[in-house]
Enzyme design. Sequence first.
Site, short mmCIF file in Angstrom:
data_model
loop_
_atom_site.label_atom_id
_atom_site.label_comp_id
_atom_site.label_asym_id
_atom_site.label_seq_id
_atom_site.Cartn_x
_atom_site.Cartn_y
_atom_site.Cartn_z
N TYR A 24 -12.27 7.44 -9.39
CA TYR A 24 -12.26 8.47 -8.12
C TYR A 24 -11.65 9.26 -8.28
O TYR A 24 -10.53 9.72 -6.68
CB TYR A 24 -11.76 7.94 -7.00
CG TYR A 24 -10.35 6.70 -7.26
CD1 TYR A 24 -9.47 6.87 -7.23
CD2 TYR A 24 -11.19 4.96 -7.34
CE1 TYR A 24 -8.38 5.80 -6.82
CE2 TYR A 24 -10.15 4.64 -7.02
CZ TYR A 24 -7.92 4.69 -7.13
OH TYR A 24 -7.81 3.78 -7.55
N ARG A 82 2.01 -1.56 -6.49
CA ARG A 82 2.11 0.48 -7.43
C ARG A 82 3.45 0.79 -6.95
O ARG A 82 4.05 1.42 -8.32
CB ARG A 82 0.64 0.94 -6.71
CG ARG A 82 0.04 1.94 -6.93
CD ARG A 82 0.41 2.91 -6.03
NE ARG A 82 -1.49 2.40 -5.78
CZ ARG A 82 -2.26 2.34 -5.57
NH1 ARG A 82 -2.30 3.82 -6.60
NH2 ARG A 82 -3.33 1.79 -5.27
N CYS A 101 -18.25 6.27 -24.95
CA CYS A 101 -19.21 7.46 -24.62
C CYS A 101 -19.45 8.04 -23.26
O CYS A 101 -20.92 7.37 -22.69
CB CYS A 101 -20.85 7.35 -25.34
SG CYS A 101 -22.28 7.55 -25.36
N GLU A 102 -19.36 8.23 -22.21
CA GLU A 102 -19.48 8.88 -21.24
C GLU A 102 -19.00 9.55 -20.72
O GLU A 102 -17.54 10.26 -20.56
CB GLU A 102 -19.25 7.49 -20.19
CG GLU A 102 -19.24 6.29 -20.55
CD GLU A 102 -20.29 5.74 -19.81
OE1 GLU A 102 -20.65 6.94 -18.63
OE2 GLU A 102 -21.11 5.33 -19.90
N GLY A 105 0.64 -1.54 -0.28
CA GLY A 105 0.07 0.53 -0.21
C GLY A 105 0.89 1.40 -0.20
O GLY A 105 0.20 1.94 -0.24
N GLU A 156 3.71 -7.23 0.68
CA GLU A 156 3.90 -7.23 -0.91
C GLU A 156 3.57 -5.55 -1.53
O GLU A 156 2.13 -5.42 -1.91
CB GLU A 156 1.88 -7.86 -0.86
CG GLU A 156 1.88 -9.11 0.25
CD GLU A 156 0.70 -10.00 0.15
OE1 GLU A 156 0.70 -10.76 0.48
OE2 GLU A 156 -0.59 -8.64 0.52
N PRO A 157 4.40 -5.06 -1.96
CA PRO A 157 4.17 -4.27 -2.26
C PRO A 157 4.03 -4.65 -4.16
O PRO A 157 4.06 -5.95 -4.87
CB PRO A 157 5.75 -3.27 -3.37
CG PRO A 157 6.63 -5.20 -2.57
CD PRO A 157 5.55 -5.92 -1.68
#
Length: 390
Positions: free
Chosen positions: A335, A294, A362-363, A249, A291-292
């Site tokens: 987000y 990202r 198309c958003e 994280g 556990e890296p």
Amino acid sequence: MPHFYGTATRNEQDHLVIGGVDVADLAAEFGTPLYVMDEALIRANCRAYRQAFEPAYANVAIAYASKAFLCTAMVALVEQEGLSLDVVSGGEIYTARIAGYPMAKTFFHGNNKTRAEIEYALQSGVGRFITDTEQELRLIDQVAGELGVKAAVMLRLSPGVGAHTHEYITTGQLDSKFGFPIETGAALEAVRLALSLAHIDLKGYHCHIGSQIFELVGFGLAAERMVDFVAHVRDHLGFTAVDLNLGGGLGVRYTGEDTPESPGALAAVVTLAVKEGCARHGLPEPRLIFEPGRSIVAEAGTTLYTVGTIKEIPGIRTYIAVDGGMGDNIRPALYQAVYEGVIATKLSEPATKTVTVVGRYCESGDKLLVDTKLAPSVAPGDLLAVFTTG
């Protein structure tokens, strides 16, 4: 060039260069949208974690969280760099297998594993199952019994520690789809159940408080609570965990305002908390797993797009449309994640034009860069590079 975009540089043609290769040449050969991964930086990040944790703790494993980015080449790199592997699906197990990865070094996560995935994982020889629910624990026991094997299992716990990050990527608090809560007693009952099942070999516990975390205090607090739980179970059920997995994280730099901590600073906090907790409770130090994901691959990734239409709404906004969008990077739409980018063939031109970069889906929410600054001469056909997309 900003210093924080991996090993990116600028050549004499004023083009962005990654790993010694002009990105314009990459776009010409492979087309866009195109993910570009900086292998040298990925390897350096893998080594940074090992160099931080291994001298600080006697028995430690760094497991790359493959949900961040996975392909057979990445699996091979992880093995070469001496890392374990965190997988979350049958597809990731398959990728690891065909890449020839030693499956005993894998940790199989996921809050809703299917029966087929569990059977495939057992047949593949995964090292640890990490489970979130009693139903799944019983299912693993049943399938293992049918295959005539024992499944090595870790229980994912919810330590009641919330990370200061977006609610969609916070996972360690009580109200979460992940983990057995410690404070309600559910975690202790899960241990009791696991110890009673004939085809379950309970190894220890796992927790993960969230992602994109910049404040280390949460990691230390989670480690402390997990060690307290190890002692609590020993005292009440006579079982002492041999594995303690504290998840991952650590945050990364998406913009110039982000200030991530180093693996070294993280290792200092986590290993100290585990050692002090074990000493306080008279516990043997368990194998520590981190556990890296990202933080190993994110800054090593750059996405290239070709600029298409440009729509000027005087006094309102300028829209720059590219040939990708939310299909290749869902985070801004999901987000409101913020990224930075440049026109990859006009690096010396000051970025003074405020624009919003949108995709072709198309958003209305298909926006990659909102009110960002780009070179004012941006035109259709230009190459846009968006950083930290690994």
